[in-house]
Design a protein around this motif. Structure first.
Motif, PDB file in Angstrom:
ATOM      1  N   ASN A  64      -0.573 -23.146   3.543  1.00  0.00           N
ATOM      2  CA  ASN A  64      -2.309 -22.760   3.757  1.00  0.00           C
ATOM      3  C   ASN A  64      -1.572 -21.018   3.667  1.00  0.00           C
ATOM      4  OD1 ASN A  64      -0.442 -23.089   6.050  1.00  0.00           O
ATOM      5  ND2 ASN A  64      -2.389 -23.324   7.623  1.00  0.00           N
ATOM      6  N   LEU A  65      -0.894 -20.735   3.873  1.00  0.00           N
ATOM      7  CA  LEU A  65      -0.058 -19.572   4.404  1.00  0.00           C
ATOM      8  C   LEU A  65       0.224 -18.379   3.530  1.00  0.00           C
ATOM      9  CD1 LEU A  65       1.105 -19.519   8.063  1.00  0.00           C
ATOM     10  CD2 LEU A  65      -1.767 -18.858   7.117  1.00  0.00           C
ATOM     11  N   ALA A  66       1.220 -19.549   2.665  1.00  0.00           N
ATOM     12  CA  ALA A  66       1.003 -18.511   0.958  1.00  0.00           C
ATOM     13  C   ALA A  66      -0.138 -19.059   0.424  1.00  0.00           C
ATOM     14  CB  ALA A  66       2.394 -20.523   0.349  1.00  0.00           C
ATOM     15  N   GLU A  67      -0.505 -19.992   0.284  1.00  0.00           N
ATOM     16  CA  GLU A  67      -2.188 -19.769  -0.142  1.00  0.00           C
ATOM     17  C   GLU A  67      -2.814 -18.533  -0.177  1.00  0.00           C
ATOM     18  OE1 GLU A  67      -4.015 -23.453  -0.309  1.00  0.00           O
ATOM     19  OE2 GLU A  67      -5.538 -22.504  -1.748  1.00  0.00           O
ATOM     20  N   ILE A  68      -3.116 -18.167   1.027  1.00  0.00           N
ATOM     21  CA  ILE A  68      -3.760 -17.050   1.029  1.00  0.00           C
ATOM     22  C   ILE A  68      -2.944 -15.654   0.780  1.00  0.00           C
ATOM     23  CG2 ILE A  68      -4.564 -15.164   3.398  1.00  0.00           C
ATOM     24  CD1 ILE A  68      -4.497 -18.324   5.483  1.00  0.00           C
ATOM     25  N   SER A  76       0.663  -1.289  -0.249  1.00  0.00           N
ATOM     26  CA  SER A  76       0.004   0.073   0.373  1.00  0.00           C
ATOM     27  C   SER A  76       0.930   1.271   0.030  1.00  0.00           C
ATOM     28  CB  SER A  76      -1.011   0.003   1.319  1.00  0.00           C
ATOM     29  OG  SER A  76      -0.188  -0.053   2.275  1.00  0.00           O
ATOM     30  N   LEU A  77       1.889   1.189  -0.015  1.00  0.00           N
ATOM     31  CA  LEU A  77       3.263   2.494   0.172  1.00  0.00           C
ATOM     32  C   LEU A  77       4.039   2.271  -1.077  1.00  0.00           C
ATOM     33  CD1 LEU A  77       4.596   1.639   3.609  1.00  0.00           C
ATOM     34  CD2 LEU A  77       2.995   3.206   2.470  1.00  0.00           C
ATOM     35  N   ASN A  78       3.468   1.484  -2.092  1.00  0.00           N
ATOM     36  CA  ASN A  78       4.124   1.158  -4.029  1.00  0.00           C
ATOM     37  C   ASN A  78       5.286   0.521  -3.563  1.00  0.00           C
ATOM     38  OD1 ASN A  78       1.729   2.828  -5.153  1.00  0.00           O
ATOM     39  ND2 ASN A  78       2.620   4.628  -3.839  1.00  0.00           N
ATOM     40  N   MET A  79       5.058   0.032  -2.353  1.00  0.00           N
ATOM     41  CA  MET A  79       6.835  -1.200  -2.796  1.00  0.00           C
ATOM     42  C   MET A  79       6.274  -2.564  -3.254  1.00  0.00           C
ATOM     43  SD  MET A  79       8.638  -0.449   1.384  1.00  0.00           S
ATOM     44  CE  MET A  79      10.604  -0.802   0.533  1.00  0.00           C
ATOM     45  N   ASP A  80       7.786  -2.773  -3.875  1.00  0.00           N
ATOM     46  CA  ASP A  80       7.549  -4.187  -4.968  1.00  0.00           C
ATOM     47  C   ASP A  80       7.736  -5.585  -4.035  1.00  0.00           C
ATOM     48  OD1 ASP A  80       7.969  -5.802  -6.776  1.00  0.00           O
ATOM     49  OD2 ASP A  80       8.900  -5.249  -7.757  1.00  0.00           O
ATOM     50  N   VAL A  81       6.897  -5.543  -3.478  1.00  0.00           N
ATOM     51  CA  VAL A  81       6.962  -6.399  -2.768  1.00  0.00           C
ATOM     52  C   VAL A  81       6.908  -8.152  -2.882  1.00  0.00           C
ATOM     53  CG1 VAL A  81       5.908  -5.078  -0.550  1.00  0.00           C
ATOM     54  CG2 VAL A  81       4.875  -7.187  -1.515  1.00  0.00           C
ATOM     55  N   CYS A  82       7.671  -9.336  -2.006  1.00  0.00           N
ATOM     56  CA  CYS A  82       7.413 -10.735  -2.014  1.00  0.00           C
ATOM     57  C   CYS A  82       7.919 -11.509  -1.008  1.00  0.00           C
ATOM     58  CB  CYS A  82       8.944 -11.287  -3.217  1.00  0.00           C
ATOM     59  SG  CYS A  82       9.156 -12.760  -4.133  1.00  0.00           S
ATOM     60  N   GLY A  83       7.093 -11.791  -0.807  1.00  0.00           N
ATOM     61  CA  GLY A  83       7.287 -13.745   0.543  1.00  0.00           C
ATOM     62  C   GLY A  83       8.023 -14.328   0.138  1.00  0.00           C
ATOM     63  N   ILE A  84       8.235 -15.009   1.300  1.00  0.00           N
ATOM     64  CA  ILE A  84       8.994 -16.631   1.624  1.00  0.00           C
ATOM     65  C   ILE A  84       8.571 -17.090   2.359  1.00  0.00           C
ATOM     66  CG2 ILE A  84      10.529 -18.223   1.349  1.00  0.00           C
ATOM     67  CD1 ILE A  84      12.809 -16.386  -0.395  1.00  0.00           C
ATOM     68  N   ASP A  85       7.475 -17.745   2.458  1.00  0.00           N
ATOM     69  CA  ASP A  85       6.912 -18.478   4.081  1.00  0.00           C
ATOM     70  C   ASP A  85       7.215 -20.093   3.870  1.00  0.00           C
ATOM     71  OD1 ASP A  85       5.508 -17.317   6.694  1.00  0.00           O
ATOM     72  OD2 ASP A  85       4.559 -19.315   6.142  1.00  0.00           O
ATOM     73  N   VAL A 129       6.304 -17.120  -2.121  1.00  0.00           N
ATOM     74  CA  VAL A 129       7.166 -18.565  -2.532  1.00  0.00           C
ATOM     75  C   VAL A 129       6.901 -19.317  -1.735  1.00  0.00           C
ATOM     76  CG1 VAL A 129       9.303 -19.841  -2.965  1.00  0.00           C
ATOM     77  CG2 VAL A 129       9.068 -17.343  -4.628  1.00  0.00           C
ATOM     78  N   CYS A 130       6.684 -20.464  -1.836  1.00  0.00           N
ATOM     79  CA  CYS A 130       6.194 -21.192  -0.606  1.00  0.00           C
ATOM     80  C   CYS A 130       7.136 -21.970  -0.461  1.00  0.00           C
ATOM     81  CB  CYS A 130       4.949 -22.608  -1.011  1.00  0.00           C
ATOM     82  SG  CYS A 130       4.270 -23.628   0.514  1.00  0.00           S
ATOM     83  N   GLY A 131       7.955 -21.808   0.781  1.00  0.00           N
ATOM     84  CA  GLY A 131       9.419 -22.972   0.929  1.00  0.00           C
ATOM     85  C   GLY A 131      10.017 -22.151   2.012  1.00  0.00           C
ATOM     86  N   LEU A 132      10.651 -23.070   2.586  1.00  0.00           N
ATOM     87  CA  LEU A 132      11.648 -22.708   3.798  1.00  0.00           C
ATOM     88  C   LEU A 132      13.024 -21.649   2.900  1.00  0.00           C
ATOM     89  CD1 LEU A 132      12.235 -25.915   6.129  1.00  0.00           C
ATOM     90  CD2 LEU A 132      11.419 -23.752   6.863  1.00  0.00           C
ATOM     91  N   LEU A 133      13.829 -20.494   3.537  1.00  0.00           N
ATOM     92  CA  LEU A 133      14.755 -19.873   2.913  1.00  0.00           C
ATOM     93  C   LEU A 133      15.861 -21.077   2.856  1.00  0.00           C
ATOM     94  CD1 LEU A 133      16.069 -17.772   2.156  1.00  0.00           C
ATOM     95  CD2 LEU A 133      17.230 -16.925   4.010  1.00  0.00           C
ATOM     96  N   ASN A 134      16.001 -20.745   0.938  1.00  0.00           N
ATOM     97  CA  ASN A 134      16.912 -22.080   0.936  1.00  0.00           C
ATOM     98  C   ASN A 134      17.232 -21.429  -0.357  1.00  0.00           C
ATOM     99  OD1 ASN A 134      14.822 -23.249  -1.195  1.00  0.00           O
ATOM    100  ND2 ASN A 134      14.707 -25.125   0.662  1.00  0.00           N
ATOM    101  N   GLU A 135      18.473 -22.120  -1.147  1.00  0.00           N
ATOM    102  CA  GLU A 135      19.445 -22.103  -2.679  1.00  0.00           C
ATOM    103  C   GLU A 135      17.277 -21.199  -3.769  1.00  0.00           C
ATOM    104  OE1 GLU A 135      23.291 -23.298  -2.996  1.00  0.00           O
ATOM    105  OE2 GLU A 135      23.136 -22.249  -4.949  1.00  0.00           O
ATOM    106  N   GLU A 136      17.105 -22.690  -3.660  1.00  0.00           N
ATOM    107  CA  GLU A 136      15.888 -22.990  -4.350  1.00  0.00           C
ATOM    108  C   GLU A 136      14.781 -21.472  -4.495  1.00  0.00           C
ATOM    109  OE1 GLU A 136      13.864 -27.128  -4.615  1.00  0.00           O
ATOM    110  OE2 GLU A 136      12.504 -25.816  -5.838  1.00  0.00           O
ATOM    111  N   SER A 137      14.275 -21.082  -2.981  1.00  0.00           N
ATOM    112  CA  SER A 137      13.540 -20.391  -2.957  1.00  0.00           C
ATOM    113  C   SER A 137      14.310 -18.806  -2.516  1.00  0.00           C
ATOM    114  CB  SER A 137      12.755 -20.885  -1.666  1.00  0.00           C
ATOM    115  OG  SER A 137      13.552 -20.577  -0.544  1.00  0.00           O
ATOM    116  N   ALA A 138      15.065 -18.645  -2.720  1.00  0.00           N
ATOM    117  CA  ALA A 138      15.934 -17.812  -2.595  1.00  0.00           C
ATOM    118  C   ALA A 138      16.438 -17.301  -3.756  1.00  0.00           C
ATOM    119  CB  ALA A 138      17.545 -17.568  -2.448  1.00  0.00           C
TER     120      ALA A 138
END
Ligand code: TYD
Length: 415
Positions: free
Chosen positions: A144-148, A131-140, A157-166
């Motif tokens: 169930n939560l990533a889908e929401i 809402s502050l015009n930032m270009d965002v992305c998440g990893i989780d 991106v659904c996953g733990l932080l690792n080389e693939e999700s990064a």
């Protein structure tokens, strides 16, 4: 389900690498046990009656005499802890104000617009930054939560932080990487920092928000010790960790959120931006030794006794007791105090995933928040004491009808 944790996660104290690369504790340099709650259920393992639960694991804290990091003696496997995760970031007023304070800090740091959140949950905070015009992305990691989040338009991106999700998240490097209350859940910190590094450029700002061990000790917040929190961070420990990493501390900001947190702002060691001049004084002032842990243990035992006594006395007088907020902290309390449904008839919570389930390790049901007004118990144990001011205000009607709130931390109060 869990494995032993050997040697300090920050400075390596107490570990030796064998020829096969296996870490083992050296006999002379052991981490020191400072707090022990015995076998405990996993704090967010809310299950419906009859559903298989994950089981019990030791809940014991070890202290590193070299860098002052406190850490659990075992690590529960992350897939067990997080694949069916019921914690949802709060939308409380307190939390929204906190997001706004974080945004102000980013503006002050002149951070760029591309922001990655690690452990982005259902995307609540990222929606705010969007809402502050930032270009965002998440990893989780919680599907169930990533889908929401994705359905709400927050790329996750659904996953733990690792080389693939990064790599999947970072098609271009991010200007800001934020992980709120994630780092204290991570077992292998060097690996985590290596993966964060993959998502950054030379001038990126990396912000780790973690509970501050000093606040926890000073205020006796023993209920924030549970299996997800594998470490209790100090500035001295993070400094020891970063010595062997490409990052350095840039600035530290203290917040009252969740009972006392620190925002560790880090930059690349080759960044052009100079570190905050106040850092050295903060480090020098921090004094966390075995004596502080001994005082904490005594305060925690006293707090458990006080709550048990309140509930015992209420039951004796035929009064009804419930819990307010099925936080992870509530699981620690009810199990440490040995409560059953006879002591605490139900716990209210606004989180739908938790409702109609049982408080882990007990037969106490979790119900919707409306139950407070429907049932009008005599005492509500406030297990979300970190939101106490807001909760007391919001429940003025129940209070006017005689419900008293027992706020257990930092010192027990019946309000
Ligand atoms: P929280 O303190 O955020 O975390 P933790 O689980 O890490 O201890 O959890 C607060 C819980 O309390 C969460 O499940 C939501 C619930 N809650 C309510 O039910 N009503 C409220 O008014 C508030 C503020 C929280």
């Amino acid at each position: 389900m869990y494995y032993d944790h050997l040697g300090c996660r920050a400075c390596g104290f107490g570990t030796q690498e064998t020829a096969s690369g296996i870490k083992s504790a050296t006999p002379s340099d052991h981490l020191v046990p400072v707090f022990d709650l015995g076998l405990q259920p996993l704090a967010n393992d809310f299950c419906a009656p009859g559903q298989e639960h994950a089981g019990y694991a030791p809940l014991k804290v070890l202290y590193c005499p070299r860098c002052s990091l406190a850490q659990l003696s075992v690590t529960v496997r992350p897939d067990i802890l997080y694949s069916r995760y019921s914690y949802v970031t709060s939308t409380s007023e307190t939390m929204m104000k906190h997001f706004a304070a974080l945004a102000d800090l980013l503006i002050e740091q002149k951070a760029g617009p591309r922001l990655l959140e690690i452990g982005s949950n259902d995307g609540r905070m990222l929606q705010y930054f969007q809402s502050l015009n930032m270009d965002v992305c998440g990893i989780d990691p919680a599907a169930n939560l990533a889908e929401i989040a994705n359905k709400a338009g927050v790329r996750t991106v659904c996953g733990l932080l690792n080389e693939e999700s990064a790599n999947e998240a970072a098609d271009r490097p991010f200007d800001v990487v934020i992980a709120r209350h994630v780092f204290c859940h991570v077992d292998d910190w060097r690996d985590f920092l290596r993966h964060v590094w993959l998502t950054t450029h030379n001038e990126s700002l990396v912000c780790l928000e973690v509970p501050y061990c000093k606040d926890m000790l000073d205020r006796g917040e023993f209920d924030t010790i549970y299996h997800e929190h594998t470490s209790y961070l100090t500035l001295k420990a993070i400094t020891a960790l970063l010595a062997n990493s490409p990052f350095r501390l840039h600035r530290v900001v203290r917040f009252p959120i969740h009972g006392g947190a620190i925002l560790l702002m880090m930059r690349s060691k080759s960044s052009r931006v100079s570190p905050d001049p106040g850092l050295a004084a903060m480090l020098a002032e921090e004094h966390i030794t075995l004596a502080e842990w001994q005082a904490f243990d005594a305060k925690a035992r006293q707090a458990m006794l006080a709550m048990k006594e309140t509930v015992r006395a209420a039951r004796e007088q035929g009064k009804r007791v419930c819990g307010f907020g099925a936080s992870a902290k509530s699981t620690v309390w009810v199990n440490a105090c040995g409560f059953t449904r006879k002591d605490v008839q139900f716990i209210t919570d606004t989180t739908r995933y938790k409702q109609w389930k049982l408080s882990p390790g007990t037969d106490i049901p979790i119900v919707d928040e409306g139950a407070l007004l429907r049932e009008l118990p005599d005492i509500a144990l406030c297990f979300a004491w970190n939101f106490a001011a807001e909760i007391l205000e919001k429940n003025a009607l129940a209070r006017s009808k005689g419900v008293k709130f027992y706020v257990p931390i930092p010192d027990p109060k019946l309000l």
